[in-house]
Scaffold this motif. Structure first.
Motif, PDB file in Angstrom:
ATOM      1  N   GLN A 130      -5.158  25.340  -0.860  1.00 31.47           N
ATOM      2  CA  GLN A 130      -6.549  25.581  -1.159  1.00 31.47           C
ATOM      3  C   GLN A 130      -7.352  24.157  -0.690  1.00 31.47           C
ATOM      4  OE1 GLN A 130      -4.254  25.817  -4.217  1.00 31.47           O
ATOM      5  NE2 GLN A 130      -4.478  28.131  -3.362  1.00 31.47           N
ATOM      6  N   ALA A 131      -8.636  24.356  -0.379  1.00 30.63           N
ATOM      7  CA  ALA A 131      -9.297  22.997   0.077  1.00 30.63           C
ATOM      8  C   ALA A 131     -10.652  23.255  -0.554  1.00 30.63           C
ATOM      9  CB  ALA A 131      -9.503  23.271   1.494  1.00 30.63           C
ATOM     10  N   GLY A 132     -11.245  21.857  -1.165  1.00 30.03           N
ATOM     11  CA  GLY A 132     -12.482  22.007  -1.485  1.00 30.03           C
ATOM     12  C   GLY A 132     -13.638  22.388  -0.619  1.00 30.03           C
ATOM     13  N   PRO A 133     -14.947  22.653  -1.046  1.00 36.33           N
ATOM     14  CA  PRO A 133     -16.053  23.153  -0.305  1.00 36.33           C
ATOM     15  C   PRO A 133     -16.296  22.265   0.633  1.00 36.33           C
ATOM     16  CG  PRO A 133     -16.699  22.631  -2.669  1.00 36.33           C
ATOM     17  CD  PRO A 133     -15.181  22.338  -2.431  1.00 36.33           C
ATOM     18  N   GLU A 134     -16.125  20.891   0.619  1.00 35.70           N
ATOM     19  CA  GLU A 134     -16.775  19.952   1.900  1.00 35.70           C
ATOM     20  C   GLU A 134     -15.557  20.302   3.093  1.00 35.70           C
ATOM     21  OE1 GLU A 134     -16.274  19.239  -1.332  1.00 35.70           O
ATOM     22  OE2 GLU A 134     -18.087  17.952  -1.969  1.00 35.70           O
ATOM     23  N   LEU A 135     -14.139  20.187   2.684  1.00 38.41           N
ATOM     24  CA  LEU A 135     -13.310  20.483   3.564  1.00 38.41           C
ATOM     25  C   LEU A 135     -13.528  21.993   4.245  1.00 38.41           C
ATOM     26  CD1 LEU A 135     -10.079  18.872   2.045  1.00 38.41           C
ATOM     27  CD2 LEU A 135     -11.412  18.247   4.291  1.00 38.41           C
ATOM     28  N   GLU A 136     -13.595  23.032   3.425  1.00 39.35           N
ATOM     29  CA  GLU A 136     -13.964  24.130   4.072  1.00 39.35           C
ATOM     30  C   GLU A 136     -15.054  24.471   4.936  1.00 39.35           C
ATOM     31  OE1 GLU A 136     -14.425  27.099   1.071  1.00 39.35           O
ATOM     32  OE2 GLU A 136     -12.244  27.413   0.393  1.00 39.35           O
ATOM     33  N   GLU A 137     -16.090  23.580   4.677  1.00 44.08           N
ATOM     34  CA  GLU A 137     -17.244  23.577   5.834  1.00 44.08           C
ATOM     35  C   GLU A 137     -16.914  22.649   6.986  1.00 44.08           C
ATOM     36  OE1 GLU A 137     -20.739  24.004   7.444  1.00 44.08           O
ATOM     37  OE2 GLU A 137     -20.021  24.957   5.610  1.00 44.08           O
ATOM     38  N   LEU A 138     -16.090  21.667   6.977  1.00 44.55           N
ATOM     39  CA  LEU A 138     -15.522  20.824   8.120  1.00 44.55           C
ATOM     40  C   LEU A 138     -14.674  21.820   8.868  1.00 44.55           C
ATOM     41  CD1 LEU A 138     -14.536  17.353   6.703  1.00 44.55           C
ATOM     42  CD2 LEU A 138     -16.612  17.866   8.060  1.00 44.55           C
ATOM     43  N   ALA A 139     -13.999  22.826   8.401  1.00 44.03           N
ATOM     44  CA  ALA A 139     -13.394  23.770   9.075  1.00 44.03           C
ATOM     45  C   ALA A 139     -13.910  24.747   9.753  1.00 44.03           C
ATOM     46  CB  ALA A 139     -12.211  24.443   8.279  1.00 44.03           C
ATOM     47  N   ARG A 140     -15.018  25.297   9.255  1.00 42.61           N
ATOM     48  CA  ARG A 140     -15.906  26.182   9.774  1.00 42.61           C
ATOM     49  C   ARG A 140     -16.671  25.958  10.841  1.00 42.61           C
ATOM     50  NH1 ARG A 140     -16.623  27.847   4.191  1.00 42.61           N
ATOM     51  NH2 ARG A 140     -18.490  26.456   3.946  1.00 42.61           N
ATOM     52  N   GLU A 141     -17.214  24.590  10.841  1.00 40.95           N
ATOM     53  CA  GLU A 141     -17.988  23.947  11.814  1.00 40.95           C
ATOM     54  C   GLU A 141     -17.007  23.461  12.879  1.00 40.95           C
ATOM     55  OE1 GLU A 141     -20.052  20.989   9.689  1.00 40.95           O
ATOM     56  OE2 GLU A 141     -18.506  19.174  10.286  1.00 40.95           O
ATOM     57  N   GLY A 142     -15.846  23.683  12.796  1.00 37.71           N
ATOM     58  CA  GLY A 142     -14.782  23.460  13.991  1.00 37.71           C
ATOM     59  C   GLY A 142     -14.585  21.879  13.984  1.00 37.71           C
ATOM     60  N   SER A 143     -14.776  20.995  12.983  1.00 35.79           N
ATOM     61  CA  SER A 143     -14.550  19.388  12.933  1.00 35.79           C
ATOM     62  C   SER A 143     -13.203  19.263  12.762  1.00 35.79           C
ATOM     63  CB  SER A 143     -15.399  18.753  12.000  1.00 35.79           C
ATOM     64  OG  SER A 143     -16.820  18.850  12.444  1.00 35.79           O
ATOM     65  N   ILE A 144     -12.309  20.104  12.094  1.00 34.53           N
ATOM     66  CA  ILE A 144     -10.962  20.102  11.440  1.00 34.53           C
ATOM     67  C   ILE A 144     -10.302  21.445  11.797  1.00 34.53           C
ATOM     68  CG2 ILE A 144     -11.218  18.012  10.017  1.00 34.53           C
ATOM     69  CD1 ILE A 144     -10.782  19.975   7.532  1.00 34.53           C
ATOM     70  N   THR A 145      -9.178  21.184  11.708  1.00 28.79           N
ATOM     71  CA  THR A 145      -8.227  22.732  11.666  1.00 28.79           C
ATOM     72  C   THR A 145      -7.513  22.567  10.284  1.00 28.79           C
ATOM     73  OG1 THR A 145      -7.906  22.743  13.962  1.00 28.79           O
ATOM     74  CG2 THR A 145      -6.325  23.756  12.485  1.00 28.79           C
ATOM     75  N   TRP A 146      -7.869  23.666   9.493  1.00 24.47           N
ATOM     76  CA  TRP A 146      -7.498  23.785   8.123  1.00 24.47           C
ATOM     77  C   TRP A 146      -6.441  25.038   8.043  1.00 24.47           C
ATOM     78  CZ3 TRP A 146      -9.974  26.891   3.804  1.00 24.47           C
ATOM     79  CH2 TRP A 146      -9.080  26.980   2.654  1.00 24.47           C
ATOM     80  N   GLU A 147      -5.047  24.607   7.649  1.00 28.12           N
ATOM     81  CA  GLU A 147      -4.035  25.783   7.599  1.00 28.12           C
ATOM     82  C   GLU A 147      -3.806  25.990   6.345  1.00 28.12           C
ATOM     83  OE1 GLU A 147      -0.539  24.801  10.102  1.00 28.12           O
ATOM     84  OE2 GLU A 147      -1.740  24.396  11.838  1.00 28.12           O
TER      85      GLU A 147
END
Length: 246
Positions: free
Chosen positions: A74-91
Motif C-alpha cells: 500500500q502507498a499513501g495518496p501522495e505516492l499514488e499521485e506521483l506514480a499516476r503522473e509518472g514521476s515514480i514507478t510503484w510496485e
C-alpha cells in the motif's frame, strides 16, 4: 517504523538480541564517516515502504533527479499521485528478495518488519550497494544528514545518528545564518570560472583570484544583502583586471 535502537527497546537489527542493549550502535559516535555528495540523476533508486517516511525519502531522491521505484503493498495518496503522473514507478507488493536489487544504485527501506529490513540490508551488502534502513543505524552503510538547499548550495548536518532533534535545530540556525545571498554569490562566482580557467595558468592563481572576491572590500555578501548585485560584479571585474597576466 521502528524507533532508533536504544536500550530497553525491542531489538530491530541483525543481531536479534531480543531487547536492545545498544552494543550494535555504541561505536556510531566514534565512526569517521566519509562525506560525499552523490550524483543521482538517471540512477535507479529503490524505496521499500509506502508510508510517510517512504514519501519523505522518495521526494528527497526525486529532488536530485533519481529514477525512483517504490515497492510497497500500500502507498499513501501522495505516492499514488506521483506514480499516476509518472514521476515514480510503484510496485504494489512486498519486497521479493535480491532480484529486486538488480540494476539498483541505492536502496532505502522504511518498513516496520525487522526480518524484511535485515533481508534488504544483507542482500544489498552482498552486492556492495548503498543501503539505508531508516532509523536502524546498524542496518546502514551510509547515513542521511539534514540538508539545507539554496540554489546550487547544499549544507549537510550530521550528528552520526546521535540526535535528529539536534540536527534539526542546527539546520534551522544554519538556514538563518546563510541566506539566499550565498546562493546568489555562488552563481556569480560560477559565471567567472570560465574566465579564470581560460586566463589564469595555475591553481594558485585561480585560488587567489576567487579569494580576493569572496573576502573583498566591500564584502560581497553585504552588498547582496543590500540589493547591490552590481557592486559584486564590479568586485569581480576589478579582480579580473588585477589578476590579468601581463
Amino acid at each position: 517504523m521502528p524507533a532508533a535502537a536504544y536500550a530497553g527497546k525491542e531489538c530491530v537489527c541483525q543481531f536479534k538480541r531480543g531487547i536492545c542493549d545498544q552494543t550494535c550502535v555504541r561505536d556510531m559516535l566514534a565512526t569517521p564517516f566519509y562525506i560525499a555528495c552523490l550524483k543521482l540523476r538517471g540512477r535507479r533508486c529503490l524505496v521499500v515502504g509506502g508510508g510517510a517516511m517512504g514519501l519523505e525519502k522518495t521526494e528527497g531522491l526525486l529532488a536530485c533527479d533519481g529514477d525512483v521505484t517504490v515497492i510497497a503493498p500500500q502507498a499513501g495518496p501522495e505516492l499514488e499521485e506521483l506514480a499516476r503522473e509518472g514521476s515514480i514507478t510503484w510496485e504494489a507488493r512486498e519486497y521479493a528478495g535480491a532480484e529486486d536489487l538488480e540494476g539498483i544504485f541505492m536502496v532505502i527501506a522504511c518498513t516496520d518488519d525487522t526480518d524484511t529490513n535485515i533481508r534488504i540490508y544483507d542482500d544489498a551488502e552482498r552486492r556492495a550497494m548503498l543501503v539505508n534502513i531508516v532509523d536502524v543505524p546498524p542496518l546502514c552503510n551510509f547515513i542521511l544528514p539534514a540538508i539545507i538547499r539554496m540554489g546550487p548550495l547544499a549544507v549537510a548536518i550530521s550528528t552520526a545518528g546521535a540526535s535528529p532533534a539536534l540536527a534539526k535545530r542546527m539546520k534551522r540556525e544554519v538556514s538563518e545564518l546563510f541566506g539566499e545571498e550565498y546562493a546568489t554569490l555562488a552563481i556569480m562566482l560560477n559565471d567567472a570560472r570560465g574566465w579564470a580557467k581560460g586566463t589564469l595558468p595555475t591553481y594558485q592563481d585561480r585560488k587567489a583570484f576567487f579569494e580576493e572576491i569572496v573576502n573583498g572590500d566591500p564584502d560581497p555578501i553585504a552588498l547582496l544583502r543590500a540589493g547591490e548585485s552590481a557592486g559584486v560584479l564590479d568586485l569581480i571585474a576589478a579582480a579580473q583586471r588585477a589578476h590579468q597576466p601581463a
